[in-house]
Scaffold this motif. Structure first.
Motif, mmCIF file in Angstrom:
data_model
loop_
_atom_site.group_PDB
_atom_site.id
_atom_site.type_symbol
_atom_site.label_atom_id
_atom_site.label_comp_id
_atom_site.label_asym_id
_atom_site.label_seq_id
_atom_site.Cartn_x
_atom_site.Cartn_y
_atom_site.Cartn_z
ATOM 1 N N PRO A 49 0.841 -1.202 0.000
ATOM 2 C CA PRO A 49 0.000 0.000 0.000
ATOM 3 C C PRO A 49 0.876 1.252 0.000
ATOM 4 N N SER A 50 0.283 2.388 -0.302
ATOM 5 C CA SER A 50 1.029 3.643 -0.259
ATOM 6 C C SER A 50 1.478 3.910 1.178
ATOM 7 N N PRO A 51 2.715 4.416 1.365
ATOM 8 C CA PRO A 51 3.197 4.692 2.723
ATOM 9 C C PRO A 51 2.298 5.698 3.445
ATOM 10 N N GLN A 52 2.100 5.447 4.745
ATOM 11 C CA GLN A 52 1.309 6.328 5.598
ATOM 12 C C GLN A 52 2.252 7.188 6.438
ATOM 13 N N THR A 53 1.756 8.294 6.940
ATOM 14 C CA THR A 53 2.527 9.100 7.885
ATOM 15 C C THR A 53 2.170 8.674 9.301
ATOM 16 N N VAL A 54 3.134 8.780 10.205
ATOM 17 C CA VAL A 54 2.855 8.466 11.610
ATOM 18 C C VAL A 54 1.915 9.539 12.145
ATOM 19 N N PRO A 55 0.731 9.147 12.616
ATOM 20 C CA PRO A 55 -0.258 10.141 13.039
ATOM 21 C C PRO A 55 0.140 10.870 14.315
ATOM 22 N N THR A 56 -0.475 12.019 14.509
ATOM 23 C CA THR A 56 -0.223 12.798 15.727
ATOM 24 C C THR A 56 -0.634 12.019 16.960
ATOM 25 N N ASP A 57 -1.755 11.314 16.863
ATOM 26 C CA ASP A 57 -2.216 10.442 17.944
ATOM 27 C C ASP A 57 -1.828 9.013 17.589
ATOM 28 N N PRO A 58 -0.706 8.510 18.102
ATOM 29 C CA PRO A 58 -0.217 7.186 17.686
ATOM 30 C C PRO A 58 -1.206 6.065 17.948
ATOM 31 N N VAL A 59 -1.906 6.099 19.079
ATOM 32 C CA VAL A 59 -2.795 4.994 19.431
ATOM 33 C C VAL A 59 -4.015 4.958 18.515
ATOM 34 N N ALA B 125 4.562 -2.372 10.829
ATOM 35 C CA ALA B 125 4.132 -0.984 11.018
ATOM 36 C C ALA B 125 5.163 -0.020 10.440
ATOM 37 N N HIS B 126 6.440 -0.300 10.648
ATOM 38 C CA HIS B 126 7.483 0.557 10.072
ATOM 39 C C HIS B 126 7.441 0.505 8.549
ATOM 40 N N PHE B 127 7.200 -0.679 8.008
ATOM 41 C CA PHE B 127 7.094 -0.805 6.558
ATOM 42 C C PHE B 127 5.946 0.052 6.019
ATOM 43 N N ALA C 72 4.191 1.974 16.402
ATOM 44 C CA ALA C 72 4.463 0.613 15.926
ATOM 45 C C ALA C 72 4.031 -0.425 16.959
ATOM 46 N N ASP C 73 4.273 -0.146 18.245
ATOM 47 C CA ASP C 73 3.831 -1.068 19.298
ATOM 48 C C ASP C 73 2.309 -1.152 19.347
ATOM 49 N N PHE D 222 0.217 -0.488 16.923
ATOM 50 C CA PHE D 222 -0.247 -1.166 15.707
ATOM 51 C C PHE D 222 -0.103 -2.680 15.862
ATOM 52 N N ALA D 223 1.045 -3.139 16.362
ATOM 53 C CA ALA D 223 1.273 -4.575 16.535
ATOM 54 C C ALA D 223 0.213 -5.177 17.448
ATOM 55 N N GLN D 224 -0.074 -4.503 18.552
ATOM 56 C CA GLN D 224 -1.075 -4.993 19.493
ATOM 57 C C GLN D 224 -2.443 -5.107 18.825
ATOM 58 N N ARG D 225 -2.812 -4.099 18.050
ATOM 59 C CA ARG D 225 -4.137 -4.073 17.429
ATOM 60 C C ARG D 225 -4.241 -4.959 16.203
ATOM 61 N N LEU D 226 -3.138 -5.166 15.502
ATOM 62 C CA LEU D 226 -3.174 -6.101 14.385
ATOM 63 C C LEU D 226 -3.357 -7.529 14.888
ATOM 64 N N LEU D 227 -2.628 -7.879 15.938
ATOM 65 C CA LEU D 227 -2.699 -9.237 16.481
ATOM 66 C C LEU D 227 -3.971 -9.481 17.275
ATOM 67 N N MET D 228 -4.514 -8.418 17.900
ATOM 68 C CA MET D 228 -5.693 -8.565 18.751
ATOM 69 C C MET D 228 -6.712 -7.472 18.426
ATOM 70 N N PRO D 229 -7.479 -7.640 17.340
ATOM 71 C CA PRO D 229 -8.438 -6.613 16.937
ATOM 72 C C PRO D 229 -9.545 -6.451 17.968
#
Length: 389
Positions: free
Chosen positions: A127-137, A216-218, A244-245, A247-254
């Motif tokens: 996918p097209s690269p995203q920017t790290v949002p102001t609110d990471p969570v 997440a970094h990718f 990134a942390d 994202f990992a938590q939410r990808l693995l545990m939606p």
């Protein structure tokens, strides 16, 4: 010399220079072993003086390189180690980590070489690269949901995350030994693609979290190599790492899947939230007990601080898993992606590489490599019908 020949010769010189640096040798040291002045070696590496065949053979032996590797008919990709230096400000001092970055480079280059030989480029879904949002969570929640949708993953567990990232996204994932405080490495190059090294010394649950973290970094910082440090205790964490942390938590545990299954399990246990319920949920989602508890706290399905309370009361997750009959998870120590191995076997079967090169590609001795080829290069169409009566 034609333009094409000049280009290939410059690629040879670049590979020789990198091979010398990978060996940790200075120009003066190599010149001494070659019986020439340092200025002569400088002239060779810069292309000011033509390299003689016997000099090329001697340098290849000195650097531990095969001639066919040095003479590959393609431009050398950018050094991944240089990307790590640019991102970290310096190359990490740990020898194991330095060797790992060099190993990642060579593994990725070999992967691309196998694809070139077979004209079988890695299918990618970037996918097209995203920017790290102001609110990471909040941003991590949104992106994790989008990626699950894009990859048609639903809201269930992801037991085969490595294969998913390799086959459905197109990442090159290797399992390599890293110092214990490092979870993984990520780098991207136009020629090599997206390359990930996860720590083969870590527990299986930690490896999966690190893979999701590198994903997440990718998705957000593809142009920046990352060395992921496993942080223990309080420490100020950069926004990109918090993202990134999360994202990992939410990808693995939606959220939806976790909530629905937790409520069902809670109902089945009479409305009680017990350590057994927590361990069962962690096993279902293929995460550690702590990661499961933190996610349930985050979703307000259990009270805040519940995990810390369980630790103070002496909960030992491994003992609890054994009592519940839950099988222990084994760390993924398989160095090479399955597709890489199959490409190697196919290239050998088609006569494109020798048995010696098979062993080098597979990082095994020739006997073990031959045995692996024999096990995998079996045409099912030629197998006897075992059901025939």
């Amino acid at each position: 010399m034609s333009t094409s020949e000049r280009g290939q010769y410059s690629w040879l010189l670049e590979r020789l220079r990198r091979a010398r640096q990978d060996r940790g040798l200075t120009q003066a040291q190599v010149a001494e072993q070659m019986g020439m002045a340092r200025t002569s070696l400088v002239a060779l590496e810069s292309g000011e003086r033509r390299l003689k065949p016997e000099e090329m053979v001697a340098l290849a032996g000195l650097y531990g390189q095969r001639l066919d590797e040095l003479l590959r008919p393609s431009e050398p990709p950018r050094e991944l180690a240089a990307q790590f230096r640019e991102s970290a400000g310096r190359m990490p001092e740990e020898d194991d980590l330095r060797h790992a970055t060099l190993a990642l480079q060579k593994l990725a280059e070999d992967y691309v070489e196998l694809e070139r030989l077979l004209d079988a480029p890695l299918p990618t879904s970037f996918p097209s690269p995203q920017t790290v949002p102001t609110d990471p969570v909040a941003g991590a929640e949104r992106l994790a949901t989008e990626e699950r949708g894009r990859l048609h993953l639903g809201d269930g567990p992801l037991p085969h995350l490595r294969e998913l990232l390799e086959n459905d996204v197109g990442l090159r994932v290797f399992s390599v030994p890293l110092p214990s405080r490092f979870g993984g490495l990520f780098a991207y190059d136009e020629q090599l693609g997206a390359c990930v090294a996860m720590n083969s010394r870590h527990r299986w649950e930690r490896q999966r979290f690190s893979l999701a973290h590198e994903f997440a970094h990718f998705l957000t910082r593809r142009d920046r190599a990352e060395i992921t440090v496993v942080i223990a205790g309080y420490r100020r964490v950069p926004a990109a790492e918090r993202f990134a942390d999360a994202f990992a938590q939410r990808l693995l545990m939606p959220a939806g899947g976790v909530t629905r299954r937790f409520e069902a399990a809670k109902t089945a246990s009479g409305g009680r939230v017990t350590p057994a319920l927590l361990l069962g949920q962690a096993d279902f989602w293929h995460v550690s007990a702590e990661a499961m508890a933190r996610r349930l706290e985050d979703l307000k399905l259990i009270k805040s601080g519940a995990w810390d309370q369980l630790v103070r009361r002496g909960l030992k997750p491994e003992e609890g898993r054994a009592l519940l009959g839950l099988q222990p998870r084994q760390a993924d120590t398989v160095l090479l992606p399955r597709r890489y191995v199959l490409l190697t076997v196919t290239a050998y079967r088609k006569g494109l590489i020798s048995e010696e090169r098979v062993a080098r590609f597979l990082r095994r001795d020739r006997v073990a490599a031959r045995r692996l080829v024999e096990e995998l290069d079996f045409d099912l169409d030629d197998a006897p019908d075992l059901d025939a009566r």
